[in-house]
Design an enzyme around this catalytic site. Sequence first.
Site, PDB file in Angstrom:
ATOM      1  N   TYR A 156       2.661  -9.175   7.545  1.00 32.73           N
ATOM      2  CA  TYR A 156       3.863  -8.435   7.123  1.00 32.73           C
ATOM      3  C   TYR A 156       4.184  -7.310   8.104  1.00 32.73           C
ATOM      4  O   TYR A 156       5.310  -7.176   8.595  1.00 32.73           O
ATOM      5  CB  TYR A 156       3.618  -7.878   5.719  1.00 32.73           C
ATOM      6  N   GLY A 166      -6.855  -6.052   4.149  1.00 35.47           N
ATOM      7  CA  GLY A 166      -5.830  -5.377   4.960  1.00 35.47           C
ATOM      8  C   GLY A 166      -5.167  -4.218   4.245  1.00 35.47           C
ATOM      9  O   GLY A 166      -4.188  -3.659   4.738  1.00 35.47           O
ATOM     10  N   ASP A 167      -5.682  -3.868   3.069  1.00 36.16           N
ATOM     11  CA  ASP A 167      -5.072  -2.774   2.320  1.00 36.16           C
ATOM     12  C   ASP A 167      -5.234  -1.471   3.106  1.00 36.16           C
ATOM     13  O   ASP A 167      -6.295  -1.175   3.652  1.00 36.16           O
ATOM     14  CB  ASP A 167      -5.744  -2.637   0.952  1.00 36.16           C
ATOM     15  N   VAL A 180       3.171  -1.384  -6.879  1.00 37.59           N
ATOM     16  CA  VAL A 180       2.166  -0.920  -7.833  1.00 37.59           C
ATOM     17  C   VAL A 180       2.774  -0.093  -8.975  1.00 37.59           C
ATOM     18  O   VAL A 180       2.336  -0.214 -10.124  1.00 37.59           O
ATOM     19  CB  VAL A 180       1.043  -0.152  -7.095  1.00 37.59           C
ATOM     20  N   ARG A 195      -0.746   7.009  -1.423  1.00 38.57           N
ATOM     21  CA  ARG A 195       0.555   6.503  -1.003  1.00 38.57           C
ATOM     22  C   ARG A 195       1.595   7.620  -1.085  1.00 38.57           C
ATOM     23  O   ARG A 195       1.465   8.552  -1.867  1.00 38.57           O
ATOM     24  CB  ARG A 195       0.997   5.347  -1.929  1.00 38.57           C
TER      25      ARG A 195
END
Length: 305
Positions: free
Chosen positions: A140, A270-271, A184, A208
């Site tokens: 992505y 990959g977070d 989320v 975040r």
Amino acid sequence: MARYLITGGCGFVGSHLADALLLRGDDVVVLDNMSTGKRGNLDASVRVVEGDVSDPDAVSGAIKGCVGVFHLAGIASVAYCNEHWREGHLTNQTGSVTVFEAAARAGHIPVVYTSSAAVYGDAGAGPIAETRPTRPMTAYGADKLGSELHGSIAHGVHGLSTVGFRPFNIYGPRQDPSSAYSGVISIFNDRIGRGLPVTVFGDGMQTRDFVFVADVVSFLLAGMAHADAAAGQVFNICTGRTTTLLDLIGILGRLHGITPEVRHGEARVGDIRDSLGDPARAASLLGASAHVPLEKGLSILLGRD
Ligand code: UD1
């Protein structure tokens, strides 16, 4: 009255942008493949062309008569794009090239497009400015960075005014919570509101920069207003404030008046651990900044404000 094309306009961000354009008296055409978008997100006056952003004929048909393009169509889920690599690439990168080429052929009409904060990869703690080296860690992020490179080529080689945005984590009304790949906040808000447990991937201490959708719209409009001066550049869309997932759950619990049940699962591949944007460049060059604090945005989401 000016007409704008919004690719992905039936989706979460695109439909809010369409509302804002209609409100100021502009005309809106939407190109959407309806994979996740909903016609019901849009005012009935909006013309919707059903088609794929990677299909040159669909894009060049929809772009006719427009003075600018907001290219928002894309597969938003990082996890989905890891699992559907080629499909994600076709939509998220080839789709961007298709739009840039169509805009150049349609008379060099400006294109505002969304890249992503995922281009930074795991940049570490502290606010990330646009000058930070890009190191995508997922398919992505790679496709979003590829779109930026082509956006810059569109400007440098073809003289097209392209303005890219790197949104951090967007939330707000109409964000669909129904998939495991959804954002989320939409998932947690939906589950906590129904008294169901939430699953935190990892320890919940990942952070975040959550930005409310109405603020995102104001950045995109500022990008179009300054498309010539800002051509070939990219800008963060962020608040400059950071929240852990566990704190987010605490705030949602307070707003819903319950103590949410929290379960833990394996961290996603990959977070990104910490993601906090520096909003200075958009503020100084576009006059755009985020104004809605997280608690306020969440209470609007809950229909309380
Ligand atoms: C998000 C966006 C992406 C954007 C990027 C910018 C979505 C779906 N993805 O990716 O489009 O470009 O920010 O950096 O909006 N999590 C849980 N439990 C859940 C769901 C998620 O713990 O049920 C965790 C994830 O593991 C992650 C965090 O919540 O640590 C945020 O996940 P998500 O909302 O999917 O967004 P990003 O991966 O940050």
